[in-house]
Design an enzyme around this catalytic site. Sequence first.
Site, PDB file in Angstrom:
ATOM      1  N   LYS A 171       1.822   3.246   3.318  1.00 56.11           N
ATOM      2  CA  LYS A 171       0.964   4.326   3.819  1.00 56.11           C
ATOM      3  C   LYS A 171       0.863   4.286   5.345  1.00 56.11           C
ATOM      4  CE  LYS A 171      -3.259   6.300   2.173  1.00 56.11           C
ATOM      5  NZ  LYS A 171      -4.450   6.184   1.413  1.00 56.11           N
ATOM      6  N   ASP A 199       7.271  20.879  -4.822  1.00 58.72           N
ATOM      7  CA  ASP A 199       8.619  20.730  -4.255  1.00 58.72           C
ATOM      8  C   ASP A 199       8.559  19.677  -3.169  1.00 58.72           C
ATOM      9  OD1 ASP A 199      10.883  22.444  -5.044  1.00 58.72           O
ATOM     10  OD2 ASP A 199       9.396  24.051  -4.788  1.00 58.72           O
ATOM     11  N   HIS A 255      -0.777  13.112   1.232  1.00 60.72           N
ATOM     12  CA  HIS A 255      -0.475  11.680   1.289  1.00 60.72           C
ATOM     13  C   HIS A 255       0.740  11.518   2.198  1.00 60.72           C
ATOM     14  CE1 HIS A 255      -0.013   7.528  -0.199  1.00 60.72           C
ATOM     15  NE2 HIS A 255       1.276   7.779  -0.036  1.00 60.72           N
ATOM     16  N   ASP A 279       7.873  29.583  -5.269  1.00 61.22           N
ATOM     17  CA  ASP A 279       7.675  29.489  -6.718  1.00 61.22           C
ATOM     18  C   ASP A 279       6.440  30.280  -7.148  1.00 61.22           C
ATOM     19  OD1 ASP A 279       9.816  27.900  -7.573  1.00 61.22           O
ATOM     20  OD2 ASP A 279       8.820  26.092  -6.839  1.00 61.22           O
ATOM     21  N   ASP A 285     -12.134  11.541  -2.194  1.00 58.96           N
ATOM     22  CA  ASP A 285     -10.998  10.947  -2.893  1.00 58.96           C
ATOM     23  C   ASP A 285     -10.009  12.000  -3.379  1.00 58.96           C
ATOM     24  OD1 ASP A 285     -11.832   8.369  -2.551  1.00 58.96           O
ATOM     25  OD2 ASP A 285     -13.181   8.454  -4.282  1.00 58.96           O
ATOM     26  N   CYS A 340       0.835  -1.206   0.000  1.00 61.14           N
ATOM     27  CA  CYS A 340       0.000   0.000   0.000  1.00 61.14           C
ATOM     28  C   CYS A 340       0.867   1.251   0.000  1.00 61.14           C
ATOM     29  CB  CYS A 340      -0.915   0.079   1.227  1.00 61.14           C
ATOM     30  SG  CYS A 340      -1.825  -1.396   1.526  1.00 61.14           S
TER      31      CYS A 340
END
Length: 758
Positions: A422, A469, A543, A492, A452, A419
């Site tokens: 995670k 970045d 994430h 940026d 999602d 996974c």
Amino acid sequence: MKSSQDAILKDLVLIGGGHSHVTVLKKFGMNPLPGVRLTVIARDVHTPYSGMLPGYLAGHYEFDEAHIDLRPLCQFAGARLYHDEATLLDLEAKRVVCKGRPAVPYDVLSVNIGSTPSFNGISGAEEFTIPVKPINNFIDRWRLLVERVLDSPGPHRIGVVGAGVGGTELLLAVQYRLANLLAERGQGTDSLEFHLISRSETILPNIGGGVRRHFEHLLTKRGVHVHTGAEAEKVAPGAITVTGGKTIEFDEILWVTAAGAPPWLRESGLDVDEAGFVQVRDTLQSTSHADVFAAGDIAAVVNHPRPKAGVFAVRQGPPLTENLRRVLVGRPARPFSPQRAFLVLISTGDKHAVAAKWGWSVEGRWVWKWKDWIDQRFMRKFNELPEMAAEEATALNPGLADRATLSDISAIAMRCGGCGAKVGANVLTRALADLEPAANEDVLVGLHAPDDAAVVQVPDGKVMVHTVDYFRAFIDDAYVFGQVAANHALSDIYAMGAGAQSALAIATVPYGLEAKVETSIREMMAGAIDVLNEAGATLVGGHTSEGPELALGFSVNGLADRETILHKGGMAAGDVLILTKALGTGTLFAADMQQKAKGRWIEGALKSMVQSNRQAAQCLFDHGASACTDITGFGLVGHTVEMTKASGVDVEIDLDSLPVLDGAQETVGLGILSSLQPANVRLRRAIRNLNAAGKHERYPLIFDPQTSGGLLASLPAERAQSCLRALLDLGYAKAAIVGRVTAESGHLEPITLISRSN
Ligand SMILES: Cc1cc2nc3c(=O)[nH]c(=O)nc-3n(C[C@H](O)[C@H](O)[C@H](O)COP(=O)(O)OP(=O)(O)OC[C@H]3O[C@@H](n4cnc5c(N)ncnc54)[C@H](O)[C@@H]3O)c2cc1C
């Protein structure tokens, strides 16, 4: 940075880098305890050594000779250094509440924060005097006092309140130094008048009669007015009222009274004595909380009361270390009984000193040399650290955790990485529970209603600017790292002349026990969210995975008006180049990893890295900037070449004008360079006059990779000075005009380096 791959089972947190904790750090560095993570929360990164403080004021020692630099010492110990101030303990949840970051959890805690002269509620004392502690504030104010004395003809009446060892020594050191500085300017000391104010009937009330008489005689000889039996009752600007209502006028008042404790220890619920000092058993454990230790001035050893002196704090270092280790592995702590008699060494400012013990005393220049030898030897232990062999993996001490936890740790080593490795949902939910992303009407689906993917609306007439970045942690401070990573990513957006709208995070946290992983995520994301919110960038998702090292990055979306986007390719001949921040983060953090950077240099670099480029970008834009970029991994030359290529121009860079972070010139001079430097140096082929400029001391810094560096912009020459003034006013203290844009010459190399020497 020490690798965080080792499984962390327990957190040992040290508050304050006092005389006892420096020994704890040294000893843990020499003999690490695998499974235990050390964290130091320190208000001052350079700890003054009390024995040398008067000598420093007298001008016999430089700052670095009289201070222990906690940064390399923490690196040596494998400890995280949090430059912050503890303000409360949550003893129930076992967390240290800090002034400028999320609370720091601990399993075992040790407090060595010294003491401050107490004001005892005396009206005006806090506002109108210069207290000797916190020492860093004192040193800053002492420098201003020196300037006042040197810059104005006087008279200068200087009063020192407190005639214990500290006050008396301090007065003599100050008197000596000011006389010397005036003599260097060809001036006498007629303008100076010194007063020592003692509430007791004698000076040095805790010192034997012979020594006291010696100092009474010395003070008279040095023309010091001594006021005994004179307790300060009220302080007004420039005046002290003492017992009996007598008011004495002063130009400067130094406050060196008996030691006091900060109120937050009592407020936290620890057992404290009447004066607020932490009551500890013979083991140095709090009488109320066995997982909390205290040492040095802040501790009151119930069975062995002693005067507040650095010598006791130093002596408590080894037993404190031993007991912290024992308690961490579940063994009982051992009692320690401090010595009764101790050698008192009091300097008289002029490289003379008096030594006293067991009722006898000696004095002279040789005593000062002896004291100096003792002090220097002590300092060498902390400022000259041995090279340690690479750590071999050692078995975890089974006393560190219960059987279930140890088997969890074995399971971590066997993780399959499925996974995408995670992080578990529960850990994430808990770690992110307190985060409050900035509210934003454009965010239709975000962390407030997770799905999602996030859905963000682009307002009519705007275009969207995307950037990403990601990099691994270069410091062992997840909170500050989070701030830097967010700032770096946002730059940026600013360089394009856009405003930030939303962000997605991508994070890697080292494998570990859930509770420890959770803390790393919480601290890192708390730092990041502070910066994102301030920038108006709503965090909409992310994430997180497990990996060998802490790492963080952001994909940031910004909004701009199509017509006002700033490109790299807008430079025009005749423009002037402005750089908003100093160079040097690459070499400084390379030096930090080798324990060769001074703490204040790294603190300066971090301060620069957490400074947002947002206002700078607006300022450049308002002054007609024609092109802009942010200086990051390719260094100044790499990013300048990108601009010249896109603009079809050449540039001159003035090496003498380049702003450089404190310490970067020194570390480059030592040949310490970032691992990215060689790749950046390949671009030297873009420099026309390499032979002439290559020997300039700043030359290596134009290739130094920057993390969260400044903006480089070109703007019309006639507006450059006012833009620079505005940047300085906005707090970009190192902003500078660093060159100019010239017409394309047709040469292969677009950059010419100029300096006074070529
Ligand atoms: C002028 C003067 C001369 C002296 N000379 C001598 C001498 O010759 N010999 C001697 O034995 N004693 C001397 N003393 C006394 C000596 O300074 C103290 O006893 C000694 O410094 C106490 O050491 P410590 O380790 O307890 O704390 P400190 O050395 O004071 O260190 C405490 C550290 O904790 C940090 N800290 C404080 N609060 C916080 C917080 N809330 N969060 C995080 N960090 C915090 C501070 O930054 C500081 O670096 C002198 C004192 C004075 C004022």
